[in-house]
Design a protein around this motif. Structure first.
Motif, PDB file in Angstrom:
ATOM      1  N   THR A   1       0.829  -1.209   0.000  1.00  0.00           N
ATOM      2  CA  THR A   1       0.000   0.000   0.000  1.00  0.00           C
ATOM      3  C   THR A   1       0.861   1.255   0.000  1.00  0.00           C
ATOM      4  O   THR A   1       0.342   2.349  -0.188  1.00  0.00           O
TER       5      THR A   1
ATOM      6  N   PRO B   1      -5.207   9.173   5.961  1.00  0.00           N
ATOM      7  CA  PRO B   1      -5.841   8.160   5.120  1.00  0.00           C
ATOM      8  C   PRO B   1      -6.964   7.432   5.857  1.00  0.00           C
ATOM      9  O   PRO B   1      -6.947   7.312   7.085  1.00  0.00           O
ATOM     10  N   THR B   2      -7.922   6.964   5.096  1.00  0.00           N
ATOM     11  CA  THR B   2      -8.995   6.128   5.652  1.00  0.00           C
ATOM     12  C   THR B   2      -8.667   4.665   5.372  1.00  0.00           C
ATOM     13  O   THR B   2      -7.829   4.360   4.512  1.00  0.00           O
TER      14      THR B   2
ATOM     15  N   GLU C   1     -10.542   2.622   3.832  1.00  0.00           N
ATOM     16  CA  GLU C   1     -10.935   2.358   2.453  1.00  0.00           C
ATOM     17  C   GLU C   1      -9.836   2.788   1.477  1.00  0.00           C
ATOM     18  O   GLU C   1      -9.563   2.106   0.493  1.00  0.00           O
ATOM     19  N   GLU C   2      -9.199   3.933   1.748  1.00  0.00           N
ATOM     20  CA  GLU C   2      -8.098   4.391   0.883  1.00  0.00           C
ATOM     21  C   GLU C   2      -6.911   3.436   0.950  1.00  0.00           C
ATOM     22  O   GLU C   2      -6.293   3.132  -0.067  1.00  0.00           O
TER      23      GLU C   2
ATOM     24  N   GLY D   1      -7.796   0.349  -0.934  1.00  0.00           N
ATOM     25  CA  GLY D   1      -7.858   0.706  -2.348  1.00  0.00           C
ATOM     26  C   GLY D   1      -6.478   0.817  -2.961  1.00  0.00           C
ATOM     27  O   GLY D   1      -6.251   0.402  -4.104  1.00  0.00           O
ATOM     28  N   ARG D   2      -5.530   1.376  -2.214  1.00  0.00           N
ATOM     29  CA  ARG D   2      -4.150   1.491  -2.723  1.00  0.00           C
ATOM     30  C   ARG D   2      -3.548   0.104  -2.926  1.00  0.00           C
ATOM     31  O   ARG D   2      -2.838  -0.142  -3.899  1.00  0.00           O
TER      32      ARG D   2
END
Length: 130
Positions: A18, A91-92, A94-95, A98-99
């Motif tokens: 990530t 950052p969340t 989800e982020e 997602g990364r």
């Protein structure tokens, strides 16, 4: 209270980074692993996506050393505290996931994850190669 994570041996190529790494740090990690001839700190990943939460430099070290499996702790992400090393980025979850899924990585040392204390581990390096 944070739950303890399941410990497994997984192939390094199955894990999803990530964050980017600092190449010089990878060399330091490789030197430490070779000096100890052991793996002492598992890579921490989210259990469903295998997104790396902590241990990007260890993951790259494992790949460069040609290891076929590495110790990994699988976490329920809801049980892991997320913050940031950078004051300008928050950052969340989800982020982060997602990364890992997209391959569009955060810069090095962006996310900071805090885990429950786990017992010390030491796996002989020779048991992680073919």
């Amino acid at each position: 209270m944070m739950a303890l994570a399941e410990l497994r041996l997984l192939p390094p190529h199955a894990l999803r980074p990530t964050e980017e790494i600092v190449p010089a740090r990878v060399g330091e990690v490789i030197a430490l692993i070779l000096e100890q001839q052991a793996w002492t700190q598992p890579i921490c990943v989210e259990r469903d996506t295998l997104a790396v939460l902590d241990g990007h430099h260890r993951l790259m070290a494992a790949m460069q050393l040609g290891l076929t499996r590495v110790p990994v702790r699988l976490y329920d992400y809801a049980a892991v505290q997320l913050s940031s090393w950078r004051p300008d980025v928050m950052p969340t979850r989800e982020e982060v996931l997602g990364r890992g899924l997209s391959g569009s990585l955060f810069p090095p040392k962006t996310t900071r994850h805090i885990f429950a204390r786990e017992e010390r581990l030491e796996i002989a390096l020779r048991s992680l190669v073919p």
